[in-house]
Design an enzyme around this catalytic site. Sequence first.
Site, PDB file in Angstrom:
ATOM      1  N   GLY A   8       0.914  -1.181   0.083  1.00 46.76           N
ATOM      2  CA  GLY A   8      -0.052   0.115   0.153  1.00 46.76           C
ATOM      3  C   GLY A   8       0.964   1.263   0.034  1.00 46.76           C
ATOM      4  N   GLY A  11      -0.740   4.436  -1.058  1.00 49.68           N
ATOM      5  CA  GLY A  11      -2.046   5.009  -0.339  1.00 49.68           C
ATOM      6  C   GLY A  11      -1.729   6.220   0.533  1.00 49.68           C
ATOM      7  N   GLN A  12      -2.838   6.537   1.280  1.00 45.62           N
ATOM      8  CA  GLN A  12      -2.847   7.750   2.412  1.00 45.62           C
ATOM      9  C   GLN A  12      -1.567   7.586   3.184  1.00 45.62           C
ATOM     10  OE1 GLN A  12      -5.910   8.066   5.108  1.00 45.62           O
ATOM     11  NE2 GLN A  12      -5.681  10.458   5.252  1.00 45.62           N
ATOM     12  N   ILE A  51      -1.731  -8.028  -3.024  1.00 46.98           N
ATOM     13  CA  ILE A  51      -1.405  -8.300  -1.525  1.00 46.98           C
ATOM     14  C   ILE A  51      -2.277  -9.817  -1.560  1.00 46.98           C
ATOM     15  CG2 ILE A  51      -3.393  -7.190  -0.538  1.00 46.98           C
ATOM     16  CD1 ILE A  51       0.149  -7.450   0.775  1.00 46.98           C
ATOM     17  N   TYR A 139     -15.375  -3.114   7.931  1.00 43.84           N
ATOM     18  CA  TYR A 139     -13.961  -2.632   7.912  1.00 43.84           C
ATOM     19  C   TYR A 139     -13.593  -2.981   9.443  1.00 43.84           C
ATOM     20  CZ  TYR A 139     -10.264   1.228   8.134  1.00 43.84           C
ATOM     21  OH  TYR A 139      -9.321   1.601   8.316  1.00 43.84           O
ATOM     22  N   LYS A 143     -10.848  -5.399  10.983  1.00 43.03           N
ATOM     23  CA  LYS A 143      -9.844  -4.952  11.813  1.00 43.03           C
ATOM     24  C   LYS A 143      -9.798  -5.887  13.090  1.00 43.03           C
ATOM     25  CE  LYS A 143      -8.191  -1.535   9.652  1.00 43.03           C
ATOM     26  NZ  LYS A 143      -6.594  -1.541   8.977  1.00 43.03           N
TER      27      LYS A 143
HETATM   28  C1  VAH Z   1     -11.846   5.848   7.604  1.00 42.06           C
HETATM   29  N1  VAH Z   1      -9.819   7.049   7.754  1.00 42.06           N
HETATM   30  O1  VAH Z   1     -12.540   6.743   7.397  1.00 42.06           O
HETATM   31  C2  VAH Z   1     -10.503   5.615   7.953  1.00 42.06           C
HETATM   32  C3  VAH Z   1     -10.302   5.482   9.484  1.00 42.06           C
HETATM   33  C4  VAH Z   1     -11.123   5.817  11.789  1.00 42.06           C
HETATM   34  C5  VAH Z   1     -11.408   5.922  10.142  1.00 42.06           C
HETATM   35  O2  VAH Z   1      -9.750   4.122   9.395  1.00 42.06           O
HETATM   36  O3  VAH Z   1     -12.338   4.685   7.256  1.00 42.06           O
END
Ligand code: VAH
Length: 316
Positions: A8, A11-12, A51, A139, A143
């Site tokens: 990545g 990426g940001q 990846i 997401y 995590k």
């Molecule tokens: C998002 N910038 O907005 C990410 C971040 C805590 C948020 O993980 O999905």
Amino acid sequence: MKKILVTGAFGQIGSELVPTLQQKYGEQSVVAMGHSNYPKDFKGIFESGEITDIKFLKELVAKHQIDTIFHMAAYLSVKSEMDPQGAWEVNVIGLKNVLDIAKEAKLQVFWPSSIAVFGPTTPRQNTPQITPIEPTTMYGVGKLTGESLCHYYHLKYGLDVRSVRYPGLLDYKTPPSLGTTEYAKEIFWKAIKEKKYTVPLKADTTMPMMFMLDAIRATVSIMEAPAEKIKIRTSYNLAAFSFSPEDLYNQIKKFVPDLVIEYKETEIQKIADSWPQSIDDSQARTDWGWLPQYSLEQLVEAMYTNIKKQIDNGAK
Ligand code: VAH
């Protein structure tokens, strides 16, 4: 000589992490892995691949004799809701690929978790390091799974994998992307170009945030800490400050006095409402000396100044 792979890489976070690591360890010590559309002015070692392709990753680690992986490739929260299967493949299978290769080759690994790991049953103020974690986004599920994988690979195989739960990160090098906190980047571009912006959240939606330079310093710092200092092998809480869209508007108005703002909540409000509003990061401060350096005011000045410079130089 250290040999680092950054996935990545464009990426940001990667866009700031790669030059920082090149500066610290030398350009030839860093392998930047991304997709084929990498910046043409990039200077350093570049490899293009997926990846999710473990065979490619294994060959890459052997070819460059990698000893450390900063695994930054991931879908953010909004993109993960749009494509949950893709999020599972990149965010979880991708991480497991890295952990499997790292345990065989005895590599050190950094992996980013996020405050998005928390859910609505987590205390939202001063969220503790150890607390109920029931994420309600794909997401966040990724995590939570990732943190458990890191913990397991450390306990079972002795893998030195380290992680921090980033808050929303603000940088001026990359365009806003599909994340719930990304409005806080987009507002600068719209304020400077159009002097107006519609926030996709309610005015009082307070979320933990951090300037990218602080996040990069934390990333390098945790990886350089003596192993015995690292007591948390899921992921460390990390914090700097929290703000709402209204707080940010009041700061940006100092630079763009005639900025017109409106608040129109969208489906991402539900994601933001499931996350903490402030984080207790005292264990990272105690264990490996974490301390943020940038205030909200310094963040706003840096974002405004650097984005205005890009726009004045023709950035779209
Ligand atoms: C998002 N910038 O907005 C990410 C971040 C805590 C948020 O993980 O999905």
